[in-house]
Design a protein around this motif. Structure first.
Motif, mmCIF file in Angstrom:
data_model
loop_
_atom_site.group_PDB
_atom_site.id
_atom_site.type_symbol
_atom_site.label_atom_id
_atom_site.label_comp_id
_atom_site.label_asym_id
_atom_site.label_seq_id
_atom_site.Cartn_x
_atom_site.Cartn_y
_atom_site.Cartn_z
ATOM 1 N N SER A 182 -96.688 -48.207 -3.379
ATOM 2 C CA SER A 182 -97.261 -48.172 -4.726
ATOM 3 C C SER A 182 -96.839 -49.406 -5.497
ATOM 4 C CB SER A 182 -96.782 -46.907 -5.466
ATOM 5 O OG SER A 182 -95.364 -46.882 -5.488
ATOM 6 N N VAL A 183 -96.556 -50.481 -4.714
ATOM 7 C CA VAL A 183 -96.095 -51.733 -5.330
ATOM 8 C C VAL A 183 -97.240 -52.734 -5.286
ATOM 9 C CG1 VAL A 183 -94.371 -53.557 -5.270
ATOM 10 C CG2 VAL A 183 -93.761 -51.246 -4.528
ATOM 11 N N PRO A 184 -97.904 -52.927 -6.392
ATOM 12 C CA PRO A 184 -99.066 -53.836 -6.377
ATOM 13 C C PRO A 184 -98.698 -55.301 -6.227
ATOM 14 C CG PRO A 184 -98.612 -53.090 -8.605
ATOM 15 C CD PRO A 184 -97.683 -52.333 -7.722
ATOM 16 N N THR A 185 -97.394 -55.595 -6.322
ATOM 17 C CA THR A 185 -96.972 -56.998 -6.255
ATOM 18 C C THR A 185 -96.774 -57.483 -4.825
ATOM 19 O OG1 THR A 185 -94.669 -56.283 -6.487
ATOM 20 C CG2 THR A 185 -95.857 -56.901 -8.513
ATOM 21 N N LEU A 186 -96.853 -56.604 -3.847
ATOM 22 C CA LEU A 186 -96.602 -56.994 -2.457
ATOM 23 C C LEU A 186 -97.668 -57.991 -1.968
ATOM 24 C CD1 LEU A 186 -94.741 -56.484 -0.019
ATOM 25 C CD2 LEU A 186 -96.374 -54.749 0.738
ATOM 26 N N GLN A 187 -97.200 -59.144 -1.426
ATOM 27 C CA GLN A 187 -98.120 -60.192 -0.962
ATOM 28 C C GLN A 187 -97.881 -60.610 0.496
ATOM 29 O OE1 GLN A 187 -97.806 -63.458 -3.694
ATOM 30 N NE2 GLN A 187 -98.819 -62.378 -5.382
ATOM 31 N N GLU A 188 -96.662 -60.493 0.972
ATOM 32 C CA GLU A 188 -96.355 -60.962 2.320
ATOM 33 C C GLU A 188 -95.756 -59.836 3.147
ATOM 34 O OE1 GLU A 188 -93.867 -64.370 2.155
ATOM 35 O OE2 GLU A 188 -95.254 -65.560 0.936
ATOM 36 N N VAL A 189 -96.313 -59.613 4.353
ATOM 37 C CA VAL A 189 -95.834 -58.571 5.256
ATOM 38 C C VAL A 189 -95.617 -59.178 6.639
ATOM 39 C CG1 VAL A 189 -96.333 -56.367 6.345
ATOM 40 C CG2 VAL A 189 -97.010 -56.760 3.974
ATOM 41 N N LYS A 190 -94.433 -58.928 7.212
ATOM 42 C CA LYS A 190 -94.120 -59.387 8.566
ATOM 43 C C LYS A 190 -93.742 -58.191 9.419
ATOM 44 C CE LYS A 190 -92.391 -63.908 7.058
ATOM 45 N NZ LYS A 190 -91.226 -64.843 7.057
ATOM 46 N N MET A 191 -94.476 -58.021 10.517
ATOM 47 C CA MET A 191 -94.192 -56.933 11.452
ATOM 48 C C MET A 191 -94.108 -57.490 12.880
ATOM 49 S SD MET A 191 -96.509 -53.847 9.875
ATOM 50 C CE MET A 191 -95.660 -52.613 10.850
ATOM 51 N N ASN A 192 -93.372 -58.573 13.016
ATOM 52 C CA ASN A 192 -93.237 -59.241 14.301
ATOM 53 C C ASN A 192 -92.374 -58.428 15.261
ATOM 54 O OD1 ASN A 192 -94.635 -61.360 13.009
ATOM 55 N ND2 ASN A 192 -92.713 -62.316 12.357
ATOM 56 N N TYR A 193 -92.629 -58.637 16.561
ATOM 57 C CA TYR A 193 -91.824 -58.016 17.617
ATOM 58 C C TYR A 193 -91.752 -56.500 17.461
ATOM 59 C CZ TYR A 193 -90.445 -62.699 18.962
ATOM 60 O OH TYR A 193 -90.465 -63.992 19.378
ATOM 61 N N SER A 245 -105.326 -55.013 -0.168
ATOM 62 C CA SER A 245 -106.241 -56.015 -0.727
ATOM 63 C C SER A 245 -105.493 -57.143 -1.436
ATOM 64 C CB SER A 245 -107.223 -55.357 -1.697
ATOM 65 O OG SER A 245 -106.521 -54.748 -2.767
ATOM 66 N N ASN A 246 -104.191 -56.947 -1.729
ATOM 67 C CA ASN A 246 -103.418 -57.984 -2.422
ATOM 68 C C ASN A 246 -102.591 -58.842 -1.474
ATOM 69 O OD1 ASN A 246 -104.314 -57.019 -4.946
ATOM 70 N ND2 ASN A 246 -102.655 -55.502 -5.021
ATOM 71 N N ILE A 247 -102.516 -58.448 -0.213
ATOM 72 C CA ILE A 247 -101.664 -59.168 0.740
ATOM 73 C C ILE A 247 -102.300 -60.518 1.072
ATOM 74 C CG2 ILE A 247 -100.772 -59.153 3.108
ATOM 75 C CD1 ILE A 247 -100.497 -56.131 2.859
#
Length: 861
Positions: free
Chosen positions: A44-55, A69-71
């Motif tokens: 519920s954090v609209p400020t989230l822009q970068e996501v890393k799910m490596n490995y 839609s904001n990432i």
């Protein structure tokens, strides 16, 4: 929020990720063994822009609810995603950076990507073999970086990259062997292209055409064999080119024509052996050049002359010792060179001119060379701040006395490690610790050349001998080699002699003789001998061999007899080496009346000498002289000029009394060097049928001219003859055939016609159509002309034409006679009282012979 490498809470349901604090902009979930179906998160954090799910172990692109839609950045490196799904990417409305490297993607389909504003796309280290047509078109409006390294791409389809905003493209470690023309069209903004380790063996002409803004091209670790302008075509903005670790053996002379803005060029680890003078022409802006780890043994004089901006030159691990030991112009033109690397080049000695022209040199690397001698002031022209020198082979005699003091004064001792090998009592001692009094010259173990080969000029086909002699105070065996134009002659015919002689002590004299047999022009060049022993090498002066050939005539002038007012034409041409000069003389001098009156024209390119409007004073002997440095020869021709009054009236203006052709009229051609001449009809002339039925122009032929008679030994050349309307010979044809009395031209009765028939009954003669006949018969077809056989009298009167009955009754062998169909001719004949001229051409083998009984005529021909 860094949640990587965490043991997330386990439970009966999926793993729940704790709620993110307000204001979180980035989330890292790498290295957590997450599957696509075993985790959940309350986003519920609209400020989230970068996501890393490596490995992790994801098999599809994850969904993060409304926050998706904001990432702007999504990194899914090293997961198990098998394909790119447009539906899964559609919800990423703001995504700019997508990293899917190290997954299981095998194909990029045309429908893989939805329309999105992606700027960075990394698909490296997948299993991609196919790039479908249009697969990246939906990203064309925004994509700037695309990486496809470590895939299985073997072919790049044409126009696959219609991406006008892409600036960086990487295709390293694929399986591309051939790059076709126009492969990268559509990448107008591309600045960097990397294609290392593909095994590329061929770059087709125009392979990179269309890359109008490219600055960097990396092609290391491929199988390229040549640098040429074909595959560099269009790279006008290229600044860095890296082609090291290939198999390049040649740089074509005009290779850099289309990329003259290069600032850095790396050609290291290739198979170059020669650097020709044209190797780097056009690279006036080059700053760094790496030629290390090749097999270069030949550097042409002035090869670097045009590299006026070069700052770094790397020549390590080549075979160019002679460039330092002997050549004086190897580095001419490199006035701005700052760093020169020459390590590992088997250099044994350094001459005082080795670094001439390097006024700006500050860093010099001479490491890993067994240097034995360095001449005084060898580094004087450079402004060295760093000298890398490590050698234990120095000959510490009086000629090296200057070096320790110079190293100390120049503050260059830091990177220098030098020790003596000779003489024996100084072996192993550091040069810097040798007492100055110990630098003595009791002997000269290094070879000293006493006799140098001499410059020679020889005639082609002769034998040439070049000799070189050196002496040494050492018993060390000497070896010799000969070079031509700085290249070693491996198969030369050489004799070597050695002997001891007393000369201020016993010395070894070594003589080497080079035999050049049956010399040709290819043997021309500069020859030099090199004498080497354990203590070093010495180089002789360069002796130039010039091979000449005496002139020989290709064309010689022929005697010429012409009448005044005509044009004289004399031909003369010769060959030789060097090419001979052609000059003319008249009667042994240079007084040409025609030259004073500007009637003489010499055309050296066409080997022709003209005299226009010939006069009596032009008569004489003309000599053509061909001369070069090897010698000369001459050929004479006599020009005889006959005044107009001395020629019979029946000789045409273009013929001499000896049958020499001069100033022929239009339509005349010389077919066989004077043995057969032919008069060709002008355009629009009558035609006749050839033996094959095709139309061919009627001609007047002769094999020779004698007393104005025309006769032919070979009738196949011209079975018919006539004079065209425009032919300038129209008025002279009566004189060509039979000179008739003037009184016969005024009238022609039936009796005269009969008499003429009796006169010619036993002779075959060519038949000519007069101007009048041709004018009246313009509209008659070729078939109509062939039917009847009419013979006009070849007199001077236009209105006179005499028929001979004998000629009227011989139809063609293959066609029955038919009446003329021209009404104009029929009406004209009915209105005239004189006999109608008869036209008839026969397709027979006429025998053109001289008049058999010349006494039967009132005048001779």
């Amino acid at each position: 929020m860094d949640c990587s490498r965490q043991r997330l809470p386990r439970g009966p349901g999926p793993r729940r990720i704790p709620p993110l604090p307000a204001g979180t902009t980035g989330l890292d979930l790498s290295h957590n063994h997450l599957l696509s179906s075993n985790w959940s998160i309350d986003l519920s954090v609209p400020t989230l822009q970068e996501v890393k799910m490596n490995y992790n172990e994801l098999s599809e692109i994850p969904y993060f609810g409304e926050t998706t839609s904001n990432i702007t950045l999504l990194s899914l490196v090293h997961n198990a995603i098998p394909e790119i799904n447009a539906e899964q990417l559609q919800v990423y409305l703001s995504l700019e950076n997508l990293d899917l490297s190290s997954n299981l993607i095998s194909e990029i389909k045309a429908s893989s990507f939805p329309r999105m504003q992606l700027k960075y796309l990394n698909l490296s280290n997948n299993r991609i073999t196919t790039l479908a047509a249009g697969c990246l078109d939906n990203l064309s409006s925004s994509l700037m970086v695309i990486k496809l390294n470590r895939n299985r791409i073997s072919m790049i389809p044409p126009k696959i990259f219609r991406l006008p905003h892409v600036q960086f493209l990487e295709l390293k470690r694929n399986r591309i062997k051939i790059v076709e023309s126009l492969t990268f069209q559509g990448l107008e903004s591309l600045k960097s292209l990397k294609m290392q380790r593909n095994g590329i063996s061929r770059l087709m002409d125009g392979a990179f055409f269309g890359l109008g803004n490219i600055e960097e091209l990396e092609l290391e670790h491929n199988n390229l064999t040549e640098v040429n302008k074909g595959w560099l075509y269009g790279l006008r903005t290229l600044q860095q080119l890296y082609v090291s670790q290939n198999a390049i053996t040649r740089i074509s002379p005009d290779a850099w024509e289309f990329c003259q803005r290069l600032a850095e060029l790396d050609l290291s680890y290739n198979q170059l052996t020669r650097l020709k003078e044209s190797a780097f022409v056009g690279l006036g802006l080059l700053e760094k050049l790496n030629l290390g780890d090749n097999h270069i043994n030949h550097i042409a004089d002035g090869v670097f002359r045009g590299l006026t901006n070069l700052q770094t030159l790397d020549l390590r691990n080549n075979e160019i010792s002679w460039a330092i030991e002997d050549a004086n112009e190897a580095f001419v033109g490199l006035s701005r060179l700052d760093k020169l690397i020459l390590q590992g080049n088997q250099i044994k000695s350094i001459t005082k001119k080795a670094f001439s022209g390097l006024e700006g040199l500050e860093h010099l690397d001479l490491s890993n060379n067994a240097i034995m001698s360095i001449q005084e002031n060898a580094f004087a022209q450079a402004q060295l701040k760093e000298l890398v020198l490590n050698t234990s082979s120095l000959l510490c005699d009086c000629q090296l006395k200057w070096l320790p003091q110079w190293l100390s004064e120049s503050h260059l001792l830091q990177a220098v490690s030098v020790s003596c090998a000779h003489p024996e009592w100084l072996a192993g001692q550091s040069l810097l610790s040798v007492d100055p009094d110990d630098f003595v010259c009791d002997n000269f173990p290094k070879p000293q050349i006493r006799v140098h080969p001499e410059t020679t000029v020889a005639l082609r086909g002769t034998n040439v001998t070049l000799m070189c002699t050196a002496v040494s105070s050492s018993d060390s065996p000497m070896a010799t080699a000969w070079r031509k134009d700085s290249e070693v002659l491996y198969d030369a015919d050489v004799e070597n002699f050695a002997r001891y002689q007393q000369q201020s002590g016993e010395v070894l004299e070594y003589t080497t003789v080079l035999h050049l047999l049956n010399v040709n022009f290819t043997d021309e060049g500069k020859y030099q001998c090199i004498v080497t022993n354990h203590f070093g090498s010495n180089y002789s002066n360069k002796a130039k061999l010039t091979v000449n050939e005496l002139p020989s005539f290709l064309k010689t002038p022929m005697d010429l007899t012409i009448r005044t007012g005509a044009m004289a034409r004399l031909e003369c041409a010769a060959e030789g080496h060097p090419p001979p000069q052609i000059s003319w003389q008249k009667d042994g001098g240079t007084d040409f009346p025609a030259a004073r009156e500007r009637r003489m024209h010499v055309m050296p390119e066409d080997d022709v000498f003209f005299i226009a409007n010939v006069k009596m004073e032009d008569m004489g002997i003309y000599s053509c002289m061909a001369q070069n440095i090897a010698g000369g020869l001459s050929a004479n021709a006599t020009l005889t000029v006959l005044e107009e009054m001395n020629l019979p009236a029946d000789i045409p203006s273009y013929l001499s009394s000896q049958g020499t052709l001069s100033e022929p009229p239009e339509g005349y051609s010389n077919l066989e060097a004077g043995s057969h001449q032919q008069l060709m009809p002008a355009a629009g002339s009558y035609m006749h049928k050839g033996t094959d039925g095709s139309a061919a122009p009627l001609v007047i032929c002769s094999d020779c001219y004698d007393n104005a008679n025309i006769y032919s030994r070979t009738r196949e050349y011209c079975p018919y003859a006539f004079v065209t309307e425009e032919d300038p010979l129209d008025q002279t044809l009566p004189n060509l055939m039979v000179q008739m009395p003037k009184e016969t031209y005024t009238a022609c009765t039936q009796n005269e016609t009969s008499a003429l028939g009796n006169l010619l009954a036993d002779r075959d003669v060519p038949v000519f159509l007069s101007n009048r006949d041709k004018k009246s018969d313009r509209k008659i077809s070729s078939q109509q002309i062939i039917e009847p056989f009419q013979v006009p009298l070849w007199g001077g009167s236009k209105d006179l034409a005499c028929s001979h009955p004998q000629f009227l009754h011989h139809p063609l062998a293959h066609e029955a006679p038919q009446p003329l169909r021209s009404d104009g001719i029929a009406n004209r004949d009915r209105d005239q009282a004189s006999p109608r001229p008869c036209h008839r051409l026969r397709e027979e083998n006429f025998d053109f012979k001289r008049t058999q009984n010349i006494h039967d005529h009132s005048e001779t021909t």
